[in-house]
Enzyme design. Sequence first.
Site, PDB file in Angstrom:
ATOM      1  N   HIS A  55      -2.614 -11.150   2.480  1.00 16.75           N
ATOM      2  CA  HIS A  55      -1.871 -10.220   1.360  1.00 16.75           C
ATOM      3  C   HIS A  55      -1.868  -8.663   1.780  1.00 16.75           C
ATOM      4  CE1 HIS A  55      -0.555  -9.607  -3.072  1.00 16.75           C
ATOM      5  NE2 HIS A  55      -0.726  -8.540  -2.787  1.00 16.75           N
ATOM      6  N   HIS A  57       0.607  -4.654   1.942  1.00 18.78           N
ATOM      7  CA  HIS A  57       1.948  -4.176   1.604  1.00 18.78           C
ATOM      8  C   HIS A  57       2.315  -3.093   2.582  1.00 18.78           C
ATOM      9  CE1 HIS A  57       2.211  -5.326  -2.603  1.00 18.78           C
ATOM     10  NE2 HIS A  57       1.122  -5.561  -2.582  1.00 18.78           N
ATOM     11  N   GLN A 150       8.863  -5.323  -7.214  1.00 14.24           N
ATOM     12  CA  GLN A 150       7.769  -4.608  -7.746  1.00 14.24           C
ATOM     13  C   GLN A 150       7.800  -4.200  -9.136  1.00 14.24           C
ATOM     14  OE1 GLN A 150       4.497  -2.497  -5.871  1.00 14.24           O
ATOM     15  NE2 GLN A 150       4.580  -2.867  -8.217  1.00 14.24           N
ATOM     16  N   HIS A 208       2.353 -11.947  -7.073  1.00 11.61           N
ATOM     17  CA  HIS A 208       1.201 -11.104  -7.733  1.00 11.61           C
ATOM     18  C   HIS A 208       1.055 -11.772  -9.117  1.00 11.61           C
ATOM     19  CE1 HIS A 208       1.886  -8.241  -4.412  1.00 11.61           C
ATOM     20  NE2 HIS A 208       1.309  -7.510  -4.991  1.00 11.61           N
ATOM     21  N   GLU A 211      -2.449  -9.634 -12.306  1.00 14.12           N
ATOM     22  CA  GLU A 211      -3.291  -8.497 -11.927  1.00 14.12           C
ATOM     23  C   GLU A 211      -3.725  -7.540 -12.869  1.00 14.12           C
ATOM     24  OE1 GLU A 211      -1.676  -6.185  -8.633  1.00 14.12           O
ATOM     25  OE2 GLU A 211      -3.581  -5.387  -8.158  1.00 14.12           O
ATOM     26  N   ASP A 307      -4.519  -6.200   1.263  1.00 15.94           N
ATOM     27  CA  ASP A 307      -3.714  -5.640   0.048  1.00 15.94           C
ATOM     28  C   ASP A 307      -3.300  -4.367   0.339  1.00 15.94           C
ATOM     29  OD1 ASP A 307      -2.083  -5.601  -2.416  1.00 15.94           O
ATOM     30  OD2 ASP A 307      -3.687  -5.474  -3.645  1.00 15.94           O
TER      31      ASP A 307
HETATM   32 FE   FE2 Z   1      -0.295  -6.535  -3.830  1.00 12.84          FE
END
Ligand code: FE2
Length: 423
Positions: A55, A57, A150, A208, A211, A307
């Site tokens: 995971h 970005h 996102q 995701h 979270e 992440d």
């Molecule tokens: Fe993430």
Amino acid sequence: MDLVIRNATLPDHTRADIAIAGDRIAAIGTDLALKGRQEIDAHGDLAAPPFVDAHFHMDATLSYGLPRVNQSGTLLEGIALWGELKPLLAQEALIERALQYCDWAVARGLLAIRTHVDVCDDRLLAVEALLEVKRRVAPYLDLQLVAFPQDGLLRSPAAFDNLKRAIAMGVDVVGGIPHFERTMADGAESVRLLCAFAADKGLRVDMHCDETDDPLSRHIETLAYHANRLGLHGRVAGSHLTSMHSMDNYYVSKLLPLIAESGVAAIANPLINITLQGRHDTYPKRRGMTRVPELMAAGVDVAFGHDCVMDPWYGMGSGDMLEVAHMGLHVAQMTSQEAMRACFDAITETPARILGLEGYGLQAGCHADLVILDAGSTIEAIRLRAARRYVLRRGRVISQSPPARAELNLPGRPEQVNFRLGR
Ligand code: FE2
């Protein structure tokens, strides 16, 4: 043989030689009689398959401080900050940052990364950039891309169309963010739509999911339900799942078997969960990470992801998966020998399975991809965040680092002390 590694300690604590022919492991066993054109003596150090980050970005990495720093430290300010940065992104700069991170990753023995890529910018500039990065790093690093809406699949008007375009351009996995939709119902609907789309296209899913510290954020239930209904076993992952930290124990006792039966994997992100979650608490402050040992005990595949590194959400990190496992071990209080070893699996074998990596592992016939660490065991590797002495990809040494040593000149001690740090 092209290369023979002598006297390595394997993750299961056995000693072995590893013989490599071309880009594959040809044989692995004790005192191999095979001769190598090149030989490396591991002197008992740990040889492990390369680290895998399930995971990440990569479109945001190394952008810390652009255009400003996250003041509240929350997920939501991070998303707002990323929204400010997005229109300013230039493709070349993004590619450069991503390639720089990939160099860091390789030096740390991290040779496979699943990265989410934001598809809520109609230009799909980040998608184009990361597809280019994927192509350029392919000889030394496996990059898997997740189309990540996102700003919310339903909340952001063009998100679903953009996600479909990104998949058509070559992005590998379907992403989502149900807890960011405007209502619980919209969140559930986004999960249904995305799972149906993935099933139709024969793709993997990595959302995701939940979270948040809200114990009533239960999109993981919906994700497991649709994975089961659509026969997506082994192809779906729920990332973060932090609301499970705060959920009622009775509900969790019902939820865990549902996740296990659906074959949905869990990806916790210890460094990020411990810093982003619990921000609305006074004291006691919740840790926020999902229930890692309980998920593992229920038979669910659990990986630890990095992440973020130096981005709107997190100003630390360096591509070191041992740092990730170290934090995961502490936050989850996984201190038994077995649990510590499971933390190592959570950055190697388990994420490799979640990504569906072909030829991964230390067995004859697998790709000759491995890392030799300045440590005698997987637990010691985590304890020391051990130096990566050699990183091999397809049978070639692609990175080397010296062992961590110190030289002391101590008052009252005439002899110079020179030792390997922590060993
Ligand atoms: Fe993430």
